[in-house]
Design an enzyme around this catalytic site. Structure first.
Site, short mmCIF file in Angstrom:
data_model
loop_
_atom_site.label_atom_id
_atom_site.label_comp_id
_atom_site.label_asym_id
_atom_site.label_seq_id
_atom_site.Cartn_x
_atom_site.Cartn_y
_atom_site.Cartn_z
N GLY A 118 7.31 0.19 -4.36
CA GLY A 118 6.01 0.70 -3.81
C GLY A 118 5.96 0.83 -2.50
O GLY A 118 6.71 -0.04 -1.77
N ARG A 124 11.99 3.40 -8.06
CA ARG A 124 12.12 1.98 -8.68
C ARG A 124 13.32 1.71 -9.61
O ARG A 124 13.28 1.03 -10.41
CB ARG A 124 10.85 1.67 -9.39
CG ARG A 124 9.47 1.75 -8.81
CD ARG A 124 8.42 0.96 -9.58
NE ARG A 124 7.18 0.88 -8.70
CZ ARG A 124 6.85 -0.22 -8.09
NH1 ARG A 124 7.47 -1.08 -8.00
NH2 ARG A 124 5.62 -0.16 -7.41
N ASP A 170 9.68 -8.51 -4.72
CA ASP A 170 10.40 -9.64 -5.23
C ASP A 170 11.72 -8.85 -6.21
O ASP A 170 12.90 -9.39 -6.29
CB ASP A 170 9.50 -10.33 -6.11
CG ASP A 170 8.45 -9.66 -6.93
OD1 ASP A 170 8.29 -8.50 -6.68
OD2 ASP A 170 8.00 -10.29 -7.88
N ASP A 171 11.06 -7.80 -7.13
CA ASP A 171 12.16 -7.46 -7.77
C ASP A 171 13.22 -6.67 -7.17
O ASP A 171 14.45 -6.80 -7.46
CB ASP A 171 11.56 -6.35 -8.81
CG ASP A 171 10.66 -7.05 -10.04
OD1 ASP A 171 10.80 -8.01 -10.40
OD2 ASP A 171 9.67 -6.32 -10.36
N LYS A 199 8.91 -6.60 1.70
CA LYS A 199 7.90 -5.62 1.69
C LYS A 199 7.08 -5.84 0.26
O LYS A 199 7.52 -5.78 -0.62
CB LYS A 199 8.77 -3.98 1.66
CG LYS A 199 7.73 -3.14 1.42
CD LYS A 199 8.15 -2.08 0.14
CE LYS A 199 8.30 -3.11 -1.22
NZ LYS A 199 8.27 -2.01 -2.34
N THR A 200 5.76 -5.59 0.43
CA THR A 200 4.86 -5.42 -0.64
C THR A 200 3.40 -5.61 -0.25
O THR A 200 2.96 -6.96 0.31
CB THR A 200 5.14 -6.12 -2.03
OG1 THR A 200 4.17 -5.95 -2.98
CG2 THR A 200 5.23 -7.51 -1.75
N ILE A 201 2.70 -4.59 -0.48
CA ILE A 201 1.33 -4.93 0.01
C ILE A 201 0.69 -5.91 -0.75
O ILE A 201 -0.32 -6.53 -0.58
CB ILE A 201 0.41 -3.37 -0.17
CG1 ILE A 201 0.49 -3.00 -1.76
CG2 ILE A 201 0.98 -2.37 0.52
CD1 ILE A 201 -0.79 -2.12 -2.36
N ASP A 202 1.27 -6.38 -2.04
CA ASP A 202 0.93 -7.27 -3.15
C ASP A 202 0.64 -8.72 -2.40
O ASP A 202 0.15 -9.67 -2.87
CB ASP A 202 1.53 -7.43 -4.18
CG ASP A 202 1.30 -5.95 -5.07
OD1 ASP A 202 0.74 -5.48 -4.58
OD2 ASP A 202 2.10 -5.96 -6.20
N LYS A 250 -29.31 -0.12 -6.56
CA LYS A 250 -29.47 0.40 -7.85
C LYS A 250 -28.17 0.34 -8.83
O LYS A 250 -28.34 0.48 -9.97
CB LYS A 250 -30.23 1.58 -8.11
CG LYS A 250 -29.18 2.72 -7.44
CD LYS A 250 -29.84 4.02 -7.37
CE LYS A 250 -29.36 5.24 -6.69
NZ LYS A 250 -30.04 6.52 -6.80
N TYR A 251 -27.19 -0.03 -8.23
CA TYR A 251 -25.73 0.06 -9.15
C TYR A 251 -25.15 -1.24 -8.97
O TYR A 251 -25.05 -1.85 -7.95
CB TYR A 251 -24.79 1.10 -8.83
CG TYR A 251 -25.45 2.60 -8.61
CD1 TYR A 251 -25.93 3.13 -9.93
CD2 TYR A 251 -25.38 3.52 -7.64
CE1 TYR A 251 -26.07 4.24 -10.09
CE2 TYR A 251 -25.84 4.70 -7.61
CZ TYR A 251 -26.37 5.04 -8.98
OH TYR A 251 -26.81 6.32 -8.98
N GLY A 280 -2.36 -4.96 -6.65
CA GLY A 280 -1.91 -6.34 -6.53
C GLY A 280 -1.23 -6.68 -8.18
O GLY A 280 -2.09 -7.24 -9.05
N TYR A 310 -3.44 3.12 -4.28
CA TYR A 310 -2.60 3.89 -3.39
C TYR A 310 -3.31 4.46 -2.23
O TYR A 310 -2.36 4.88 -1.40
CB TYR A 310 -2.21 5.20 -4.40
CG TYR A 310 -1.65 4.99 -5.76
CD1 TYR A 310 -0.18 4.70 -5.68
CD2 TYR A 310 -2.52 4.74 -6.97
CE1 TYR A 310 0.20 4.02 -7.01
CE2 TYR A 310 -1.81 4.32 -7.96
CZ TYR A 310 -0.43 4.04 -8.00
OH TYR A 310 0.28 3.68 -9.34
N GLU A 311 -4.56 4.34 -2.17
CA GLU A 311 -5.21 4.53 -0.86
C GLU A 311 -4.73 3.56 0.32
O GLU A 311 -4.71 4.13 1.36
CB GLU A 311 -6.76 4.55 -0.98
CG GLU A 311 -7.59 5.23 -1.91
CD GLU A 311 -7.16 4.69 -3.41
OE1 GLU A 311 -6.57 4.10 -3.73
OE2 GLU A 311 -8.15 5.32 -4.11
P1 FBP Z 1 5.66 -3.39 -4.89
O1 FBP Z 1 5.94 -4.69 -5.44
O2 FBP Z 1 7.10 -2.63 -5.17
O3 FBP Z 1 5.78 -3.52 -3.25
O4 FBP Z 1 4.82 -2.33 -5.54
C1 FBP Z 1 3.55 -3.07 -5.77
C2 FBP Z 1 2.45 -2.12 -6.29
O5 FBP Z 1 1.67 -1.45 -5.09
C3 FBP Z 1 1.23 -2.78 -7.11
O6 FBP Z 1 0.15 -3.29 -6.38
C4 FBP Z 1 1.06 -1.68 -8.01
O7 FBP Z 1 0.73 -2.32 -9.29
C5 FBP Z 1 2.35 -1.04 -8.14
O8 FBP Z 1 3.07 -0.94 -6.94
C6 FBP Z 1 2.16 0.66 -8.73
O9 FBP Z 1 3.56 1.11 -9.11
P2 FBP Z 1 3.73 2.80 -8.86
O10 FBP Z 1 3.74 2.90 -7.42
O11 FBP Z 1 4.94 2.68 -9.53
O12 FBP Z 1 2.57 3.06 -9.65
#
Ligand code: FBP
Length: 567
Positions: free
Chosen positions: A94, A158, A188-189, A215-218, A255-256, A264, A438-439
């Site tokens: 990602g 991926r 990690d992967d 790297k990973t936003i997670d 109201k909501y 993540g 994705y934002e």
């Molecule tokens: P990475 O661990 O590869 O950085 O990706 C994390 C992530 O952004 C998750 O938060 C999300 O669940 C996933 O990728 C979404 O994957 P894809 O981009 O394949 O839709």
């Protein structure tokens, strides 16, 4: 208004004003790297072992297991500059803000060592390595991508390089283009995969270093040497702005109930960080749900209590944060997903012949043990269908496609209706859903991420030039000024354990989940009752790239709390 001259050498119409200004930002290099690779010496620490399953991991990685940690110290090391080399980088998995600056750091590090060094970028992720598709990243090309978000310079993917054939093709392509340094930027992967490639090349006697970059936003690729993965800082700043805006809307309209699912895939770090920055009414943390062995019904109970209590005060509104990985932490769902993972892998051919979701569901139910089959039957159609979607190439459920927030709302609505019947609730429940994922992944990197990624890339170049292979680029002491960050590398095998993937035991880098004894989570626990009952919302506003340093350079609450004791 007259268009200012573009300092990044791209066509004016191809550049926004902000991009043009941002192009001028000069990342701060840690002092240890500042004079270039020829002034950095490698200091090896103690031999290492994997975090778990040592015997099994050692058997799979006989050539790269147990290598020492590495730190960089000042010293003359001019040998790294003597012979020009070809290096290559691949972006994997990602997107995360700062990927382009990793490449910029690599390019500058390699060129500083020897201006004849070349850097190639494999296109489209690891499939580009297998297929031999790449471009040369020249300083001119790099210029317009410095400090920008996204991975569009060379894209990502991926694909996993795992079969003997794929490993062989990757080796051939590295040899064919005389690439002696190969850098994998991934989570990690992908970094597990980098470890597999490093081991394979050593076994094959290929003189090439493989280096990973975290790297990973997670935020789940971390340990004592990797204090955070890049992209987490920027992505959480973007989500926090959006959640803060929702909190303000909620507090204005009253109201909501807004249910916000945040990215993540497994760990709830993003949700926890956004909660600490915005103080919403409810924050679900997957790791806590797992540790308390909460059933789906208990999670709904927890939500219902807060909704009912607020309704009694006339507050039929609020904000709930839901980590996208929650579903995999609810024990009964975890069991179901794990059974489905194996079942889908074992019956791939048969399932591919079935066309409708109903047929697939019936097939799956016929194969599941009775308890899990009942659970599958009880799930709303949409969620059941989403649970059966294809796994990613690493065997992960694609939780970004599972609308957990809708499942929670549907079940909560039913519970509230029952409570109303019983005379225990008289409020109004209107819910709105959001998914922020994705934002945040391709945003313009924050100052922290711009500096951190540049340093990680430069540092990776230094590791590769010193022929370290099977290492992850490590830049730490991140709460200090970037000039004082410490640099080095840690063996990829050190972070591995054995897990079940696609029905088989595999070595993988262990994900760092939210530590329930850690300071960030403790802060949530300390405050959440008050946040549930009141409107203690914080409004972080947009991430700032220019202005006072205490605003532009602040990093995450997670890092601040986690590292505060170590300062
Ligand atoms: P990475 O661990 O590869 O950085 O990706 C994390 C992530 O952004 C998750 O938060 C999300 O669940 C996933 O990728 C979404 O994957 P894809 O981009 O394949 O839709």
């Amino acid at each position: 208004m007259a268009t200012k001259k573009c300092n990044t050498k791209c066509k004016p119409q191809a550049c926004s004003q902000l991009q043009r200004q941002r192009g001028k930002f000069k990342p701060v290099l840690p002092n240890i790297l500042k004079s270039g690779p020829a002034s950095v010496k490698v200091k090896a620490g103690k031999p290492t072992k994997s975090v778990a399953d040592q015997a099994k991991v050692k058997k799979i990685f006989p050539h790269t297991y147990g290598m020492p940690e590495i730190s960089f110290v000042k010293g003359n090391n001019s040998t790294v500059s003597k012979k020009p080399i070809n290096a290559a980088v691949v972006l994997s998995g990602g997107q995360a803000p700062g990927g382009h600056n990793v490449i910029a750091g690599l390019l500058d590090g390699f060129k500083k060592a020897n201006s004849k060094n070349k850097l190639y970028g494999f296109l489209g992720g690891p499939s580009g390595v297998i297929e031999g598709k790449f471009i040369e990243i020249t300083p001119t090309l790099m210029e317009k991508y410095r400090n920008t978000g996204g991975f569009d310079l060379i894209q990502s993917g991926r694909t996993k390089i795992e079969t003997d054939e794929q490993l062989g093709q990757a080796k051939e392509n590295l040899l064919k283009h005389k690439i002696s340094a190969f850098v994998v930027v991934g989570g990690d992967d992908s970094n597990t995969n980098a470890g597999v490639i490093a081991e394979y090349l050593k076994k094959e006697g290929v003189d090439a270093s493989v280096i990973g970059v975290p790297k990973t936003i997670d935020g789940d690729l971390k340990n004592e040497h990797i204090e955070t993965s890049f992209g987490f800082d920027t992505a959480t700043k973007i989500y926090s702005e959006m959640v803060g805006n929702i909190c303000r809307d909620v507090n204005s309209a009253r109201k909501y109930w807004h249910f916000v699912r945040l990215m993540g895939r497994s760990a709830s770090h993003i949700t926890l960080e956004v909660a600490l920055k915005t103080q919403p009414n409810v924050t679900l943390v997957g790791e806590e749900v797992l540790s308390k062995k909460m059933t789906l019904a208990q999670v709904i109970d927890y939500l219902a209590k807060i909704v009912v209590a607020r309704a009694k005060e006339g507050k039929n509104f609020g904000v709930v944060l839901v980590p996208e990985g929650l579903i995999e932490f609810i024990p009964e769902m975890k069991e179901l997903i794990s059974a489905l993972n194996d079942l889908l892998a074992d019956n791939e051919a048969e399932l591919s012949k079935l066309n409708s979701v109903a047929e697939k569901k019936a097939f799956v139910i016929s194969k599941l043990p009775a308890k899990l089959a009942d659970l599958m039957k009880s799930l709303p159609e949409g969620i059941a269908a989403q649970l059966m979607l294809d796994r990613d190439p690493h065997g992960n459920v694609q939780v970004s496609l599972i609308e957990t927030e809708k499942l929670l709302i549907e079940m909560l609505r039913a519970r509230l209706a029952q409570l109303k019947k019983d005379g225990k609730y008289s409020g109004k429940f209107s819910a709105i859903t959001h998914f922020f994922g994705y934002e945040g992944r391709c945003g313009v990197p924050s100052n922290f991420d711009a500096n951190y990624t540049y340093a990680l890339g430069y540092n990776a170049a230094v590791l590769a030039l010193n022929k370290c292979s099977g290492y992850l680029s490590s830049v730490k002491k991140l709460v200090k000024n970037p000039k004082d960050w410490a640099c080095g590398g840690i063996p990829l095998t050190m972070m591995m354990n054995i897990e079940r993937r696609k029905g088989k035991e595999k070595p993988v880098i262990r994900k760092a989940l939210v530590d329930l004894k850690g300071e960030p989570f403790k802060q949530l626990v300390k405050n959440r009752e008050v946040w549930a009952a009141t409107e203690s919302y914080l409004f972080p506003g947009p991430m700032q790239l220019f202005g006072p340093e205490d605003v532009t350079d602040m990093t995450t609450e997670t890092l601040r709390y986690e590292q505060s004791k170590k300062k």
